[in-house]
Design a protein around this motif. Structure first.
Motif, mmCIF file in Angstrom:
data_model
loop_
_atom_site.group_PDB
_atom_site.id
_atom_site.type_symbol
_atom_site.label_atom_id
_atom_site.label_comp_id
_atom_site.label_asym_id
_atom_site.label_seq_id
_atom_site.Cartn_x
_atom_site.Cartn_y
_atom_site.Cartn_z
ATOM 1 N N THR A 145 17.682 23.415 -42.237
ATOM 2 C CA THR A 145 17.579 24.071 -41.596
ATOM 3 C C THR A 145 17.360 24.222 -40.403
ATOM 4 O OG1 THR A 145 15.119 23.177 -41.395
ATOM 5 C CG2 THR A 145 15.247 24.168 -43.213
ATOM 6 N N LYS A 146 17.472 24.979 -39.017
ATOM 7 C CA LYS A 146 17.203 24.819 -37.970
ATOM 8 C C LYS A 146 16.593 23.126 -37.401
ATOM 9 C CE LYS A 146 18.159 29.482 -35.849
ATOM 10 N NZ LYS A 146 17.427 30.472 -35.220
ATOM 11 N N GLY A 147 15.291 23.076 -38.238
ATOM 12 C CA GLY A 147 14.386 22.077 -37.727
ATOM 13 C C GLY A 147 14.816 20.975 -38.057
ATOM 14 N N THR A 148 15.051 20.754 -39.577
ATOM 15 C CA THR A 148 16.083 19.101 -39.730
ATOM 16 C C THR A 148 18.089 18.726 -39.098
ATOM 17 O OG1 THR A 148 17.253 20.808 -41.935
ATOM 18 C CG2 THR A 148 15.309 18.925 -41.726
ATOM 19 N N GLY A 149 18.357 19.943 -38.660
ATOM 20 C CA GLY A 149 19.522 20.053 -38.089
ATOM 21 C C GLY A 149 19.212 19.242 -36.629
ATOM 22 N N LEU A 150 18.388 20.540 -35.639
ATOM 23 C CA LEU A 150 17.704 19.493 -34.647
ATOM 24 C C LEU A 150 17.420 17.980 -34.242
ATOM 25 C CD1 LEU A 150 16.747 20.062 -31.840
ATOM 26 C CD2 LEU A 150 14.727 20.926 -33.090
ATOM 27 N N LEU A 151 16.760 17.584 -35.502
ATOM 28 C CA LEU A 151 16.280 16.275 -35.736
ATOM 29 C C LEU A 151 17.315 15.330 -35.712
ATOM 30 C CD1 LEU A 151 12.920 16.337 -38.405
ATOM 31 C CD2 LEU A 151 13.098 15.867 -35.870
ATOM 32 N N ALA A 152 18.290 16.000 -37.127
ATOM 33 C CA ALA A 152 19.171 14.579 -37.301
ATOM 34 C C ALA A 152 20.432 14.780 -35.713
ATOM 35 C CB ALA A 152 20.563 15.790 -37.644
ATOM 36 N N ALA A 153 20.508 16.050 -34.539
ATOM 37 C CA ALA A 153 20.998 16.351 -33.547
ATOM 38 C C ALA A 153 20.374 14.739 -32.525
ATOM 39 C CB ALA A 153 21.127 17.702 -32.151
ATOM 40 N N LEU A 154 18.778 15.216 -32.103
ATOM 41 C CA LEU A 154 18.060 13.882 -31.526
ATOM 42 C C LEU A 154 18.185 12.611 -31.804
ATOM 43 C CD1 LEU A 154 14.647 15.986 -31.988
ATOM 44 C CD2 LEU A 154 16.041 16.709 -29.991
ATOM 45 N N GLN A 155 17.924 12.121 -33.213
ATOM 46 C CA GLN A 155 18.608 11.378 -33.596
ATOM 47 C C GLN A 155 20.281 10.285 -32.938
ATOM 48 O OE1 GLN A 155 18.570 10.469 -37.750
ATOM 49 N NE2 GLN A 155 18.336 7.935 -37.797
ATOM 50 N N GLU A 156 21.301 11.236 -33.153
ATOM 51 C CA GLU A 156 21.498 10.772 -32.759
ATOM 52 C C GLU A 156 22.009 10.615 -31.073
ATOM 53 O OE1 GLU A 156 26.099 9.272 -33.104
ATOM 54 O OE2 GLU A 156 24.907 9.723 -34.127
ATOM 55 N N LEU A 157 21.461 11.731 -30.269
ATOM 56 C CA LEU A 157 21.862 11.261 -29.040
ATOM 57 C C LEU A 157 20.652 10.241 -28.409
ATOM 58 C CD1 LEU A 157 21.420 15.583 -28.524
ATOM 59 C CD2 LEU A 157 23.168 14.027 -27.459
ATOM 60 N N GLY A 158 19.466 10.136 -29.053
ATOM 61 C CA GLY A 158 18.644 9.347 -28.786
ATOM 62 C C GLY A 158 17.311 9.976 -28.334
ATOM 63 N N TYR A 159 17.316 10.549 -28.689
ATOM 64 C CA TYR A 159 15.548 11.345 -28.492
ATOM 65 C C TYR A 159 14.218 11.935 -29.328
ATOM 66 C CZ TYR A 159 18.661 13.352 -25.015
ATOM 67 O OH TYR A 159 19.875 13.348 -23.261
ATOM 68 N N SER A 160 13.239 11.604 -28.421
ATOM 69 C CA SER A 160 12.176 11.800 -30.077
ATOM 70 C C SER A 160 11.891 13.519 -29.346
ATOM 71 C CB SER A 160 11.391 11.389 -29.303
ATOM 72 O OG SER A 160 10.153 11.816 -29.883
ATOM 73 N N TYR A 161 11.677 14.256 -31.135
ATOM 74 C CA TYR A 161 11.149 15.034 -31.398
ATOM 75 C C TYR A 161 9.714 15.732 -29.936
ATOM 76 C CZ TYR A 161 7.943 13.843 -34.236
ATOM 77 O OH TYR A 161 6.837 13.417 -35.142
ATOM 78 N N HIS A 162 8.469 14.494 -30.107
ATOM 79 C CA HIS A 162 7.952 14.408 -28.942
ATOM 80 C C HIS A 162 8.148 15.585 -27.531
ATOM 81 C CE1 HIS A 162 4.990 13.258 -31.674
ATOM 82 N NE2 HIS A 162 5.399 12.658 -32.104
ATOM 83 N N ASN A 163 9.468 15.198 -27.398
ATOM 84 C CA ASN A 163 9.652 16.208 -26.195
ATOM 85 C C ASN A 163 10.847 16.772 -26.304
ATOM 86 O OD1 ASN A 163 10.266 12.393 -25.871
ATOM 87 N ND2 ASN A 163 9.892 13.090 -23.941
ATOM 88 N N VAL A 164 10.528 17.330 -27.673
ATOM 89 C CA VAL A 164 11.221 18.899 -27.295
ATOM 90 C C VAL A 164 9.837 20.447 -27.836
ATOM 91 C CG1 VAL A 164 12.597 20.382 -28.968
ATOM 92 C CG2 VAL A 164 12.985 18.024 -28.899
ATOM 93 N N LEU A 165 10.435 21.379 -26.744
ATOM 94 C CA LEU A 165 9.751 22.544 -26.193
ATOM 95 C C LEU A 165 10.909 23.466 -26.898
ATOM 96 C CD1 LEU A 165 8.431 23.437 -23.438
ATOM 97 C CD2 LEU A 165 9.747 25.337 -24.338
ATOM 98 N N ALA A 166 11.028 23.977 -28.092
ATOM 99 C CA ALA A 166 11.449 25.312 -28.863
ATOM 100 C C ALA A 166 11.368 26.351 -28.136
ATOM 101 C CB ALA A 166 11.456 24.867 -30.434
#
Length: 591
Positions: A145-166
Motif C-alpha cells: 500500500t502507499k502506507g507500507t511502501g512509505l514505511l519501507a522507504a523511511l526505514q531505509e533512509l533512517g527516518y521516523s514516520y512521526h516526522n512525516v506530514l502526508a
C-alpha cells in the motif's frame, strides 16, 4: 517543529492534468533549502515520472506503483519489498480481453473490469490485493500500500514516520494518511478522505501546497492534532474529567517540571515518558541520579550506565539512536558532577547533529537540570537553546531559581508540583504573566498543592500570554512501569526487633529512640537533634535501613539524593522530613 518530512501524492495533489506548476517546484526548492525533506508517494510507474518533472532533484525517495516499488535517489537503487504480481495472473486476465497495464510490481486496469478480476481471483485463489483510485483499479502484491511502501522507504533512509506530514487527495491515500504523523487533504480531495485528515487546505492541488508550505516556512502555520492517536492522559481536572493533551504539545513545545524534592516531579515526568513511549516516539532520558531506571522495562528501551558501569561512549549512543528505534535512559549516577557536565555537553551536541540529520530523538528529558545550565553563557545552556528551537525538550528541577534566566524564557509550558521554598516560588513567579498570577494566585497556590496534584500551565506560542492553567490530580493514575511497588505493610506494623531503626548519638552506643516502622521513623525525624540526624544520614544508615529492612528502594533513593546535596542544617531536616512524609502519603493512598 518535528514535522520535517513531506510525503506527497502526485496526481490531484502536486500535479493537475500531468502538470506540476512552476510555482509548486519553486516552493519545493525553497522548503528543501530550509531543511524539509520530500518523499513522493504515487500510483504511477517510475518510467512515467521523467516526463512530468525533475522529481529526483527534490525527492530523496520515490514510492511508486502504490507502494510496491521504491526508488532511492542518492544510491539510484530500486527495491520491491512486497514482490510482484505473478505473471500467470496477467496472462489469464489477457485471455479475458481485460486491458492491463503492467508495471514492475503491479498491474492496472479500469472500472468496470474489476468485477471480472474479482471473479478470477476468487476462482483461482491468486494472492493479489485490489486498490481503487477513482476509476483506476490496481492489482498489488499482498502487503503493498502507499502506507507500507512509505514505511519501507523511511526505514531505509533512517527516518521516523512521526516526522512525516502526508498530503493527498484520493481513496488510495488512506493508508498513507494513517501511517503519517499528520495528514493533510487538498481542497479538491474526495469528501470521504477529508474526514480522515488533520487538516483540509483552502486551495486545490499545487496551489494549496504552495500556500501551505509558504506558511510553514515563514512560521505562519502552527500545526496541532486532536486525533485520538495523539492524545495522552495526565490526570483528572477539578470536575473529574480526563486531562488530555496532544503529544504535539510536548514534541513541538518545551516543558519545565518544577517542584520540591519528593513532590512527585520525577513520577510525573516518568508518566509523560511512558505516554510518549506508548505512542512510539523515540525518547532519551538524561538521568543524573537514577530516577528513571525502571523505564528500561518498556519494549525497545534500554538503560545505559548505572551504579556499576559508566555510560557508553557517545559514538555508541549515536549509532543506537540513529539506526534503530530504541529509546535510551542514560544513568549518569556513577559519574561525579564535573564528569556529568562534560558528558552531557557532548551528548547535547550529538543531539543537535542527530536531529538535523534524522529528526530524532523526538523527546529529551533532562533531570536535575540545575546541575547543568545555571548561566546564560554556559555551553550546555547554548546547546539547549538550539534544541528548544525544534521543541521536544523537558527540564526537571527542584531549583528553577538556579536555571539560566534566558532558558526559562524559552519554556512554553510547565508542570508545577508542591513547593514552599520562597526562593523557588519567586523564581516561578518570574516565568508567568500577570494574568496567571492574579487569576490563580501564583505562585502561592503551589504551597497549597496536595500530594499527587500539579498545575499545568501553557502558552499558545512562546511570545503570547498564558492561555491555559489547569489543576490536575494524578493520584488515580498508575505507571506502566512501577515507580512504586512497595510493601505498605511496613507503614504501621512493627518490624522484627532486629529490623527496627535505633537512633544513636554520634559515636556513642546509647540508644535515644527506636522506630518500629516507617510511620514511627517519619514521626521521629523532626524531633532529632541535628547531630544525630547527620550522623545517621551521612553514614548511610537511613538509606540502608530503608533499602534492606523496609524494602522501599524508592524512598532509599530519594534519601540518598538529599544526602548528596549537602544542604544547610535547617533545609536538610525539612527536606528529609517532607520527603518521607510525602512518600508515606503516597503509599497510604494505595491502601
Amino acid at each position: 517543529m518535528h514535522l520535517n518530512i513531506f510525503a506527497l501524492d502526485l496526481d490531484g495533489t502536486l500535479a493537475e492534468n500531468d502538470q506540476v506548476a512552476p510555482a509548486t517546484w519553486k516552493i519545493l526548492r525553497k522548503a528543501k533549502s530550509k531543511g524539509f525533506r520530500f518523499i513522493l508517494v504515487t500510483g504511477r510507474r517510475l518510467e512515467e515520472l521523467a516526463a512530468i518533472g525533475p522529481f529526483e532533484t527534490y525527492f530523496e525517495a520515490i514510492v511508486a506503483e502504490n507502494g510496491a516499488v521504491i526508488h532511492f535517489v542518492a544510491s539510484d537503487t530500486v527495491i520491491m519489498p512486497f514482490g510482484s504480481v505473478a505473471a500467470d495472473i496477467i496472462q489469464e486476465l489477457g485471455t479475458l480481453n481485460i486491458p492491463v497495464t503492467r508495471g514492475m510490481a503491479i498491474a492496472a486496469t479500469w472500472k468496470p473490469h474489476d468485477q471480472q478480476i474479482l471473479n478470477v481471483l476468487a476462482a483461482r485463489g491468486f494472492p493479489v490485493t485490489l486498490e481503487y483510485n477513482r476509476e483506476a483499479v490496481m492489482l498489488l502484491p499482498p502487503g503493498a500500500t502507499k502506507g507500507t511502501g512509505l514505511l519501507a522507504a523511511l526505514q531505509e533512509l533512517g527516518y521516523s514516520y512521526h516526522n512525516v506530514l502526508a498530503i493527498g487527495d484520493a481513496e488510495n491515500d488512506r493508508s498513507l494518511f494513517s501511517t503519517a504523523e499528520y495528514a493533510v487533504a487538498v481542497a479538491n480531495a474526495d469528501p470521504g478522505i477529508k474526514k480522515t485528515t488533520d487538516l483540509t487546505l483552502a486551495l486545490p492541488n499545487g496551489a494549496g501546497i504552495q500556500q501551505f508550505m509558504d506558511g510553514l516556512i515563514n512560521n505562519k502555520n502552527t500545526l496541532h492534532s486532536t486525533r485520538s492517536k495523539h492524545l495522552i492522559t495526565l490526570g483528572k481536572k477539578r470536575d473529574q474529567s480526563p486531562f488530555q493533551l496532544s503529544t504535539f504539545h510536548f514534541i513541538d513545545g518545551n516543558l519545565g517540571v518544577f517542584g520540591a524534592s519528593g513532590s512527585g516531579k520525577s513520577w510525573l515526568s516518568g508518566l509523560l515518558a511512558e505516554a510518549l513511549l506508548l505512542k512510539d516516539y523515540q525518547i532519551c532520558i538524561i538521568d543524573p541520579e537514577g530516577d528513571h531506571r525502571n523505564i528500561k522495562k518498556f519494549p525497545h528501551t534500554i538503560l545505559l550506565g548505572g551504579t556499576a558501569v559508566p555510560p557508553p561512549a557517545l559514538d555508541q549512543v549515536a549509532t543506537l539512536l540513529e539506526y534503530s528505534t530504541l529509546n535510551i535512559i542514560l544513568d549518569l549516577s556513577l559519574y561525579t558532577k564535573d564528569q556529568q557536565i562534560v558528558y552531557v555537553q557532548d551528548l547535547l551536541q550529538l543531539f543537535c547533529s542527530l536531529r538535523n540529520r534524522r529528526g530524532k530523538p523526538h523527546w529529551i528529558l533532562l533531570e536535575e537540570a540545575h546541575y547543568f545550565c545555571s548561566s546564560n553563557d554556559d555551553q550546555i545552556t547554548l546547546l539547549l537553546h538550539r534544541l528548544m528551537e525544534q521543541g521536544g525538550l523537558s527540564l526537571v528541577s527542584y531549583r528553577p531559581s538556579q536555571l539560566a534566566p534566558d532558558l526559562l524564557k524559552k519554556l512554553d509550558q510547565w508542570l508545577f508540583t508542591y513547593t514552599k521554598s520562597q526562593e523557588e516560588l519567586e523564581a516561578i513567579k518570574t516565568m508567568l504573566p500577570e494574568s496567571a498570577i492574579q487569576e490563580h494566585d501564583f505562585p502561592a497556590c503551589l504551597f497549597l498543592l496536595g500530594n499527587q496534584q500539579a498545575y499545568y500551565c501553557s502558552k499558545n506560542k512562546p511570545d503570547t500570554p498564558l492561555v491555559a492553567t489547569t489543576l490536575i490530580e494524578f493520584s488515580n493514575l498508575s505507571r506502566m512501569v512501577p515507580h512504586v511497588r512497595h510493601l505498605h505493610k511496613y507503614l504501621h506494623a512493627p518490624l522484627a526487633r532486629d529490623k527496627q531503626f535505633f537512633f544513636k548519638n554520634d559515636g556513642q552506643d546509647k540508644k535515644l529512640l527506636v522506630a518500629a516502622n516507617l510511620h514511627d521513623f517519619s514521626e521521629m525525624l523532626p524531633q532529632l537533634p541535628m547531630s544525630v540526624l547527620k550522623y545517621h544520614l551521612y553514614r548511610g544508615d537511613f538509606k540502608n535501613w530503608l533499602q534492606h529492612s523496609v524494602h522501599d528502594h524508592e524512598l532509599a533513593r530519594l534519601v540518598q539524593k538529599i544526602t548528596n546535596r549537602q544542604l544547610p542544617d535547617e533545609l536538610l531536616k525539612s527536606s528529609l522530613t517532607e520527603t518521607v512524609a510525602i512518600r508515606i502519603a503516597a503509599l497510604e493512598s494505595l491502601l
